[in-house]
Design an enzyme around this catalytic site. Structure first.
Site, PDB file in Angstrom:
ATOM      1  NE  ARG A  51      -2.471   0.741   3.611  1.00  0.00           N
ATOM      2  CZ  ARG A  51      -1.824   1.500   4.501  1.00  0.00           C
ATOM      3  NH1 ARG A  51      -1.547   2.751   4.216  1.00  0.00           N
ATOM      4  NH2 ARG A  51      -1.457   1.008   5.664  1.00  0.00           N
ATOM      5  CE1 TYR A 105     -12.909  11.000 -18.326  1.00  0.00           C
ATOM      6  CE2 TYR A 105     -12.175  11.412 -16.088  1.00  0.00           C
ATOM      7  CZ  TYR A 105     -12.817  10.615 -17.007  1.00  0.00           C
ATOM      8  OH  TYR A 105     -13.367   9.433 -16.612  1.00  0.00           O
ATOM      9  CG  ASP A 177      -5.195  14.847 -17.436  1.00  0.00           C
ATOM     10  OD1 ASP A 177      -4.431  14.156 -18.130  1.00  0.00           O
ATOM     11  OD2 ASP A 177      -6.305  14.443 -17.039  1.00  0.00           O
ATOM     12  CE  LYS A 202      -8.492   7.195 -20.637  1.00  0.00           C
ATOM     13  NZ  LYS A 202      -9.068   6.570 -19.478  1.00  0.00           N
TER      14      LYS A 202
HETATM   15  N1  PLP Z   1      -7.780  12.339 -17.579  1.00  0.00           N
HETATM   16  C1  PLP Z   1      -8.208  12.196 -18.841  1.00  0.00           C
HETATM   17  C2  PLP Z   1      -7.781  13.195 -19.861  1.00  0.00           C
HETATM   18  C3  PLP Z   1      -9.013  11.103 -19.188  1.00  0.00           C
HETATM   19  O1  PLP Z   1      -9.435  10.985 -20.458  1.00  0.00           O
HETATM   20  C4  PLP Z   1      -9.397  10.176 -18.188  1.00  0.00           C
HETATM   21  C5  PLP Z   1     -10.246   9.012 -18.500  1.00  0.00           C
HETATM   22  O2  PLP Z   1     -10.847   8.914 -19.551  1.00  0.00           O
HETATM   23  C6  PLP Z   1      -8.945  10.387 -16.886  1.00  0.00           C
HETATM   24  C7  PLP Z   1      -8.129  11.460 -16.622  1.00  0.00           C
HETATM   25  C8  PLP Z   1      -9.312   9.427 -15.789  1.00  0.00           C
HETATM   26  O3  PLP Z   1      -8.517   8.302 -15.883  1.00  0.00           O
HETATM   27  P1  PLP Z   1      -8.917   6.843 -15.326  1.00  0.00           P
HETATM   28  O4  PLP Z   1     -10.075   6.366 -16.138  1.00  0.00           O
HETATM   29  O5  PLP Z   1      -7.673   6.059 -15.501  1.00  0.00           O
HETATM   30  O6  PLP Z   1      -9.306   7.033 -13.901  1.00  0.00           O
END
Ligand code: PLP
Length: 386
Positions: A51, A105, A177, A202
């Site tokens: 953890r 997102y 991000d 991704k």
């Molecule tokens: N950031 C972006 C740009 C995303 O497209 C996504 C998910 O589609 C996330 C964060 C969240 O990621 P996760 O699905 O791995 O939690």
């Protein structure tokens, strides 16, 4: 040659690895052990426990991800959302305010809009291309500015250098991000972002078979995020660490192919009479094109487009293509199509979607690594049926 001067291709393979390999293993084995034997004189903070994200699998990933973006430190997490929410809960305190880019997102947007107030946090959403709007949103209690390198699903590129300058001037933590760009196309710490994060689900992993996340950046900030993750329990499982590690090795090859195919496909779509709008930073028509050209090594594999026939035509198009899979998520080796209004942005009300510019008929494409000509031919054949 010092590691930081090596190409990203070399760093993907060799950075952070344990050499010589354990028992001569070329690939790092999976340390499927929740706890590790104590050693003489071990301090409390040296205890190895799954953890605490400090198994060899976690440590190697942390070193490699930091090296990829030229950052001081990195930590992996159970998902991109775990990375995002842990950043908020480790670096913000009750009463703090965050300035967010307006088109994000859906999960991030939703969390900020609906959950922040329960923690006595507040936020404003601003146009990432309009620095004056950020100054207007600034309050004495603003602590963080949060943007996406390429937004989901409109693939906008904010004025990222101005974001960093704004954050520095007002002593805010700058968070980005970087999921859509990937470290192959863009390394945010190089232009001064304090923290970069990824949905590793991704591009980083790239094979649509695990969910994971990463936080990369300044060592003190990453340490605070990691400490909070220890409380919240967002440590990535060892087997998922192994798959992420394996996926990373081919990141550059995948992303470069995706850059190339996406640009060719975006150009073909833009020239098609049934298509009314194509969003792709590699097109000269895109408002972020100049910035993307200057800051990025490639425009990425993500695009979105609208058809003359709107939402109805979008549904017929989805049914007519034969190569892409209609599925949420992105960044894998297979081309995926999705209607954000029904998936990533379904949590927003229709008015909120209109406000952020996500039309009901908007189709988002995650370009995979199939043959470019095959993809273009398949899209054109589907458009011909409308
Ligand atoms: N950031 C972006 C740009 C995303 O497209 C996504 C998910 O589609 C996330 C964060 C969240 O990621 P996760 O699905 O791995 O939690």
């Amino acid at each position: 040659m010092p590691e930081r001067r090596r190409s990203i291709d070399t760093r993907l393979i060799h950075a952070g690895e344990i050499r010589p390999g354990i028992e001569g293993a070329v690939a790092l084995p999976i340390f499927q052990s929740a706890n590790f034997e104590s050693v003489e004189g071990e301090a409390y903070h040296d205890i190895k426990y799954m953890r605490l994200s400090n198994s060899p699998n976690h440590m190697v990933l942390g070193r490699k991800l930091a090296a990829l973006e030229g950052a001081e430190a990195a930590v992996v997490a159970t998902s991109g959302m775990a990375a995002i929410t842990t950043i908020f809960h480790s670096l913000l305190s009750a009463g703090d305010h965050v300035i967010f880019q307006d088109c994000l997102y859906g999960g991030t947007y939703d969390y900020a809009r609906r959950e922040f107030r329960r923690h006595d946090l507040s936020c404003d959403f601003v146009d990432g291309e309009d620095p004056d709007a950020w100054v207007e949103a600034l309050r004495p209690e603003t602590r963080m500015v949060y943007v996406e390198a390429i937004t989901n699903p409109l693939v906008q590129v904010a004025d990222l250098e101005a974001v960093v300058a704004f954050a520095r001037k007002h002593e805010l933590i700058s968070v980005i991000d970087n999921t859509f760009a990937s470290p192959v196309n863009f390394r945010p710490p190089e232009i001064g972002f304090d923290l970069s994060l990824h949905s590793g689900t991704k591009y980083l992993n790239g094979h649509s078979d695990i969910v994971c996340g990463a936080v990369i950046g300044q060592a003190d900030l990453v340490a605070r995020v990691k400490k909070m993750m220890n409380y919240l329990g967002g440590s990535l499982d060892a087997h998922a660490c192994f798959l992420l590690h394996r996926g990373l090795k081919t990141l550059a090859l995948r992303v470069r192919q995706q850059n190339e195919s996406a640009l060719a496909l975006a150009r073909a779509l833009e020239a098609h009479p049934a298509v009314t709008r194509v969003n792709y930073p590699g097109l000269a028509s895109n408002s972020g094109h100049e910035r993307a050209t200057r800051l990025f090594d490639g425009f990425g594999g993500m695009m979105s487009f609208e058809l003359a026939g709107g939402a109805e035509a979008a549904k017929r198009f989805e049914a007519a293509v034969t190569i892409p899979i209609v599925a949420p998520s992105l960044g894998g080796v297979e081309t995926l199509l999705t209607l954000p209004s029904a998936t990533s942005h379904a949590g927003l009300t229709p008015e909120e979607r209109r406000e952020v510019g996500v039309a009901d008929g908007l189709i988002r494409v995650s370009v995979g690594i199939e043959g470019t000509e095959d993809l273009i031919a398949d899209f054109e054949a589907a458009l011909a049926t409308l």
